[in-house]
Design an enzyme around this catalytic site. Structure first.
Site, PDB file in Angstrom:
ATOM      1  N   ASP A  42       0.829  -1.207   0.000  1.00  0.00           N
ATOM      2  CA  ASP A  42       0.000   0.000   0.000  1.00  0.00           C
ATOM      3  C   ASP A  42       0.867   1.263   0.000  1.00  0.00           C
ATOM      4  OD1 ASP A  42      -2.354   1.407   0.010  1.00  0.00           O
ATOM      5  OD2 ASP A  42      -2.708   1.209   2.163  1.00  0.00           O
TER       6      ASP A  42
ATOM      7  N   HIS B 129       2.387   3.672  -8.903  1.00  0.00           N
ATOM      8  CA  HIS B 129       2.140   2.256  -9.190  1.00  0.00           C
ATOM      9  C   HIS B 129       3.316   1.664  -9.969  1.00  0.00           C
ATOM     10  CE1 HIS B 129      -1.727   2.549  -7.468  1.00  0.00           C
ATOM     11  NE2 HIS B 129      -2.272   3.276  -8.429  1.00  0.00           N
TER      12      HIS B 129
ATOM     13  N   LEU C  99      10.719 -20.168  -4.916  1.00  0.00           N
ATOM     14  CA  LEU C  99       9.798 -19.293  -4.180  1.00  0.00           C
ATOM     15  C   LEU C  99       8.418 -19.426  -4.818  1.00  0.00           C
ATOM     16  CD1 LEU C  99       9.545 -16.683  -2.155  1.00  0.00           C
ATOM     17  CD2 LEU C  99       9.551 -15.397  -4.279  1.00  0.00           C
TER      18      LEU C  99
HETATM   19  C1  IPE Z   1      -5.298  -2.677  -0.174  1.00  0.00           C
HETATM   20  O1  IPE Z   1      -5.009  -1.338  -0.301  1.00  0.00           O
HETATM   21  C2  IPE Z   1      -5.278  -3.348  -1.503  1.00  0.00           C
HETATM   22  C3  IPE Z   1      -3.956  -3.474  -2.142  1.00  0.00           C
HETATM   23  C4  IPE Z   1      -2.821  -3.095  -1.623  1.00  0.00           C
HETATM   24  C5  IPE Z   1      -3.968  -4.080  -3.441  1.00  0.00           C
HETATM   25  P1  IPE Z   1      -6.160  -0.227  -0.491  1.00  0.00           P
HETATM   26  O2  IPE Z   1      -5.459   1.057  -0.679  1.00  0.00           O
HETATM   27  O3  IPE Z   1      -7.100  -0.657  -1.552  1.00  0.00           O
HETATM   28  O4  IPE Z   1      -6.891  -0.306   0.915  1.00  0.00           O
HETATM   29  P2  IPE Z   1      -7.866   0.751   1.607  1.00  0.00           P
HETATM   30  O5  IPE Z   1      -8.870   1.168   0.592  1.00  0.00           O
HETATM   31  O6  IPE Z   1      -7.029   1.906   2.060  1.00  0.00           O
HETATM   32  O7  IPE Z   1      -8.451   0.005   2.764  1.00  0.00           O
HETATM   33  C1  IPE Z   2      -1.525   0.361  -3.394  1.00  0.00           C
HETATM   34  O1  IPE Z   2      -1.320   1.733  -3.385  1.00  0.00           O
HETATM   35  C2  IPE Z   2      -1.778  -0.174  -4.777  1.00  0.00           C
HETATM   36  C3  IPE Z   2      -3.152  -0.639  -5.024  1.00  0.00           C
HETATM   37  C4  IPE Z   2      -4.122  -0.604  -4.180  1.00  0.00           C
HETATM   38  C5  IPE Z   2      -3.427  -1.150  -6.341  1.00  0.00           C
HETATM   39  P1  IPE Z   2      -2.519   2.760  -3.320  1.00  0.00           P
HETATM   40  O2  IPE Z   2      -2.914   3.108  -4.707  1.00  0.00           O
HETATM   41  O3  IPE Z   2      -3.613   2.252  -2.481  1.00  0.00           O
HETATM   42  O4  IPE Z   2      -1.817   3.999  -2.648  1.00  0.00           O
HETATM   43  P2  IPE Z   2      -2.458   4.985  -1.561  1.00  0.00           P
HETATM   44  O5  IPE Z   2      -2.969   4.134  -0.455  1.00  0.00           O
HETATM   45  O6  IPE Z   2      -3.541   5.738  -2.249  1.00  0.00           O
HETATM   46  O7  IPE Z   2      -1.320   5.848  -1.134  1.00  0.00           O
HETATM   47 MG    MG Z   3      -4.088   2.429  -0.501  1.00  0.00          MG
END
Ligand code: IPE
Ligand code: IPE
Ligand code: MG
Length: 251
Positions: A31, A48, A142
């Site tokens: 995240d 990303h 792995l």
């Molecule tokens: C969880 O992160 C999903 C992934 C890392 C793929 P999100 O960014 O979607 O989670 P929330 O919305 O903050 O709970």
């Molecule tokens: C995690 O990073 C990637 C996915 C959920 C696909 P985020 O896109 O959720 O990044 P934040 O949480 O907005 O910083």
């Molecule tokens: Mg996120």
């Protein structure tokens, strides 16, 4: 992965004390890509992209540390709710990543598995995932579970449906049978779940499997979560006293 190997053999790494215990199965909620980008005044897509780059290094490090199974949360069933343009950018990135990395992953002994629903993804992505799983199925350095189009509750509902469809009598539905109907069927449960970027929630990641996992949450954004950060998580894991509801011999 291959080219990054030398870069990872830094003196800093070699001097790190060995770990007494290495978790067999580690899950990572990757995240913070968006916030990483925002802090740098870049579009979220750049976050990303950097996150995907980072994965190569973490995979290499995981192999070096002796982790057997890594489950990465790449796209949740709830992530479809993001703006169309971001979802499209993410899907393009997955295509690109597969095309670019698959042979390298296969060569490095990584066995890819998909953890999540195929339905809902584009047919071309489904095809790519199936091919990747097939191409790497005999690798054993792995296991990389890619949680993509994954949602924990929906995984449980699917398992229930499959059990009913198979006509299994209720008294035969045990915890171990149920586990076999999940996407991770046959694998040990995760010992450690890492979440980057500080959120104190599971966001629907492995609710069944992580019942007794240790959680490690760091404020570091995923694109900055490097090998040294992974080592910190593993060190912290070594400090935890796992009881599984019982007591340890020294307690
Ligand atoms: C969880 O992160 C999903 C992934 C890392 C793929 P999100 O960014 O979607 O989670 P929330 O919305 O903050 O709970
Ligand atoms: C995690 O990073 C990637 C996915 C959920 C696909 P985020 O896109 O959720 O990044 P934040 O949480 O907005 O910083
Ligand atoms: Mg996120």
């Amino acid at each position: 992965m291959g080219n990054s190997k030398n870069a990872l053999k830094s003196p800093e790494k070699i001097s790190r004390p060995a770990l007494a215990t290495v978790p067999r199965h580690v899950g990572i909620i990757m995240d913070g890509n968006g916030r990483w980008a925002k802090a740098k005044k870049l579009p979220r897509t750049m976050g990303h992209r950097q996150g995907a780059e980072n994965l190569r290094h973490i995979l290499e490090a995981a192999v070096d540390f002796g982790i057997e199974i890594l489950t990465i949360y790449a796209f949740s069933t709830e992530n479809w709710n993001r703006p169309k343009s971001e979802v499209k950018g993410l899907m393009n990135l997955f295509h690109y990543y597969f095309d670019r990395e698959l042979d390298e992953l296969a060569k490095n002994g990584v066995q890819l598995r998909h953890v999540g629903h195929m339905a809902g993804m584009s047919l071309s992505l489904q095809k790519k995932i199936r091919k990747a799983v097939e191409q790497t199925k005999n690798n054993n350095r792995l296991i990389l579970n890619v949680a993509f189009n994954y949602g924990g509750r929906s995984e449980i509902v699917h398992a229930v449906q499959a059990i009913i469809k198979a006509g299994i009598p209720p008294e035969q539905v045990t915890e171990s049978l149920f586990s076999r109907y999940l996407y991770t069927g046959g694998q040990p449960d995760p010992d450690l779940i890492i979440r980057t970027s500080g959120e104190l929630r599971t966001s629907n990641f492995l609710p069944w499997q992580a019942a007794y996992a240790e959680y490690y949450i760091t404020p570091v954004y995923w694109p900055d979560f490097n090998e040294a950060e992974l080592y910190k998580a593993l060190l912290e894991f070594n400090r935890r006293k796992r009881r599984f509801g019982g007591l340890n011999s020294d307690e």
